[in-house]
Design a protein around this motif. Structure first.
Motif, mmCIF file in Angstrom:
data_model
loop_
_atom_site.group_PDB
_atom_site.id
_atom_site.type_symbol
_atom_site.label_atom_id
_atom_site.label_comp_id
_atom_site.label_asym_id
_atom_site.label_seq_id
_atom_site.Cartn_x
_atom_site.Cartn_y
_atom_site.Cartn_z
ATOM 1 N N THR A 391 12.313 8.719 2.630
ATOM 2 C CA THR A 391 13.374 8.920 1.524
ATOM 3 C C THR A 391 12.132 9.532 0.359
ATOM 4 O O THR A 391 11.147 9.179 0.320
ATOM 5 N N GLU A 392 12.734 8.945 -1.117
ATOM 6 C CA GLU A 392 12.324 8.892 -1.967
ATOM 7 C C GLU A 392 10.981 7.620 -2.444
ATOM 8 O O GLU A 392 9.964 7.959 -2.577
ATOM 9 N N THR A 393 11.689 6.436 -1.306
ATOM 10 C CA THR A 393 10.862 5.469 -1.503
ATOM 11 C C THR A 393 9.948 5.274 -0.150
ATOM 12 O O THR A 393 9.382 4.024 -0.085
ATOM 13 N N TRP A 435 6.176 1.648 2.047
ATOM 14 C CA TRP A 435 7.231 1.792 1.006
ATOM 15 C C TRP A 435 6.975 1.905 -0.523
ATOM 16 O O TRP A 435 6.360 0.504 -0.308
ATOM 17 N N ALA A 436 7.641 1.919 -1.287
ATOM 18 C CA ALA A 436 7.660 2.120 -2.744
ATOM 19 C C ALA A 436 8.316 2.330 -3.512
ATOM 20 O O ALA A 436 8.766 3.283 -3.727
ATOM 21 N N PRO A 437 9.426 1.041 -3.694
ATOM 22 C CA PRO A 437 10.745 0.959 -4.117
ATOM 23 C C PRO A 437 10.300 1.221 -5.640
ATOM 24 O O PRO A 437 11.537 1.609 -6.618
ATOM 25 N N GLY A 438 9.379 1.374 -6.312
ATOM 26 C CA GLY A 438 8.847 1.619 -7.932
ATOM 27 C C GLY A 438 8.654 -0.122 -8.667
ATOM 28 O O GLY A 438 8.519 -0.985 -8.195
ATOM 29 N N THR A 442 4.999 -1.499 -4.296
ATOM 30 C CA THR A 442 4.178 -0.958 -2.452
ATOM 31 C C THR A 442 3.724 -2.059 -1.575
ATOM 32 O O THR A 442 3.279 -3.196 -1.993
#
Length: 466
Positions: A391-393, A435-438, A442
């Motif tokens: 995904t984007e994250t 995982w980098a949810p914003g 991180t």
């Protein structure tokens, strides 16, 4: 959001609109000093000073059976030959330390940074005070026996210095070095053996740098900048004091530098702490191609004969639609303390990458190392890697490969005094979910297993603010 906006918004929301409160709001306009100085981020201000605050916390936990160290590439040079630093292409890999109960190993590490930069206008440009606080808690266990690692540090000022200037900047205090050792990492994804041993690049020698410093840096225009410094002024041994100079260039398609150091200058006498080093690198980006070359030369005084070491690296990368190709090479050699020939070592590496679909890419590559001593086995690595953006994250990285070395027909010094004899290899596999949810947060969870029985599970989490 700046602290100024938060304060003003809170006051407005509270309905503080009387004449008395309006007069009080005039005090808050002093926060504009940060804007006047061109500073942003998390800031606090008085009438004349702007204080920027930034920091980070990073946590790492590792568990498995990975205490032992194995040698993939032979080391025929004693580490003392190069000022206590081994520059001869050693590659370590994990080995298990037993299968009985109590063989478990683990590491738990927390690294904390908190940085304050106070800035005020002056006739010579911005005047700053910088305080960077750092703490590292590091607990490690080997065979279920825990101990605080020597790499752990209590809360301390990693940087604490004053600085003034804009185009020309004067810095003094406790600070990192101006010695530039960039533009020297190979482009192929497995890297190179000597480069890895030199912390990714060419080894610049035992440069005593940073610490207590006096530095003068200046921008000359057209991408050219330089600096001169006295560094390592706080060392208490015969290596105290380094004279360092650097010249940098940053253009539209080319970056380059040359750095030099003379070490052990404070005592005024010739000792084994007297060293010199030169490090240079250049990177050019031309449409679909990247070219890089770097070199270093260093040496020092030794009773009975001075030692020296040289190291060179070249790398190229080409991007062709969905494919990326990289080729790298390295070479190194020198003279041992006392005048003996250290031999000449070399290594090569190559990789091919392909974008399979959007967000999915593969890399295939390997590297090879030839020790300069006849009869010492060569080292190698071959690897295949898959990178997929789920995904984007979320991103998954998987890798399989093998490390190995050839047969040793002569004994050699590899610090332990023992020799590797029969040819051997060790297959491995690893996977990581990142995982980098914003929000600057991180995290990752990964695992690695090896044919020899070693394994390691790693969890990481980090967050920075500024």
């Amino acid at each position: 959001m700046k602290l100024k906006s938060l304060i003003l918004g809170s006051v407005a929301a509270a309905g503080l609109s009387t004449a008395g409160f309006a007069a009080d709001l005039g005090v808050l306009t002093s926060l504009d000093v940060c804007d006047d100085l061109g500073l942003s981020g998390l800031t606090i201000s008085s009438d004349e000073n702007c204080l920027q605050i930034s920091g980070s916390v990073a946590y790492t936990f590792e568990y498995g059976n990975f205490n032992g160290d194995g040698r993939i590439v032979a080391n025929t040079l004693p580490s003392a030959a190069f000022g206590g630093v081994n520059g001869d292409g050693v590659r370590r890999f994990d080995t298990p330390n037993g299968t009985a109960a109590g063989a478990a190993d683990w590491n738990s590490k927390v690294e904390t940074f908190l940085k304050f930069v106070g800035t005020q206008a002056s006739d010579f440009g911005p005047a700053r005070v910088v305080i960077n606080l750092r703490q590292r808690d590091y607990l490690r266990a080997r065979d279920n026996v825990t101990a605080t690692d020597g790499d752990a540090h209590p809360l301390r000022a990693q940087d604490a210095y004053v600085q003034v200037g804009d185009g020309t900047v004067l810095s003094a205090g406790k600070k990192g070095s101006i010695f530039n050792e960039g533009d020297d990492e190979p482009f192929n994804f497995t890297g190179l053996f000597m480069s890895d041993d030199a912390d990714k690049g060419v080894w610049e020698g035992p440069v005593r740098k940073g610490g207590h410093v006096i530095q003068l840096e200046s921008s000359f225009g057209n991408g050219v900048a330089g600096g001169i410094a006295l560094e390592a002024l706080d060392r208490t041994d015969n290596q105290a004091g380094s004279l360092i100079g650097v010249l940098n260039y940053a253009g539209d398609s080319v970056t380059a530098h040359i750095s030099g150091s003379l070490g052990g200058i404070l005592d005024g006498v010739q000792t084994t702490g007297d060293t010199y080093a030169i490090h240079a690198g250049v990177t050019g980006t031309f449409d679909a191609f990247k070219l890089r070359a770097a070199g270093s030369y260093s040496g020092g005084y030794a009773v009975g004969g001075n030692w020296s070491y040289w190291n060179g690296l070249a790398s190229a990368e080409g991007n062709f639609d969905m494919f990326k190709v990289a080729l790298s090479g390295e070479v190194g050699g020198g003279t041992l303390a006392g005048g003996g020939d250290a031999g000449t070592d070399f290594g090569i590496g190559a990789s091919v990458g392909a974008t399979v679909t959007e967000g999915v890419s593969i890399n295939l590559g390997g590297r090879y190392f030839n020790d300069g001593t006849a009869g010492v086995g060569d080292g190698y690595q071959v690897a295949a890697q898959l990178v997929a953006a789920v995904t984007e994250t979320l991103k998954i990285t998987g890798e399989v490969g093998v490390y190995g070395h050839g047969e040793d027909t002569v004994a050699f010094n590899r610090n332990t005094g023992a020799a590797l004899n029969a040819a051997t290899s060790d297959f491995y596999g690893s996977a990581e979910l990142a995982w980098a949810p914003g929000g600057g947060f991180t995290s990752s969870l990964g695992a690695k297993v090896q044919q020899n029985g070693a394994y390691k599970v790693t969890f990481k989490a980090a967050k920075a603010f500024k």
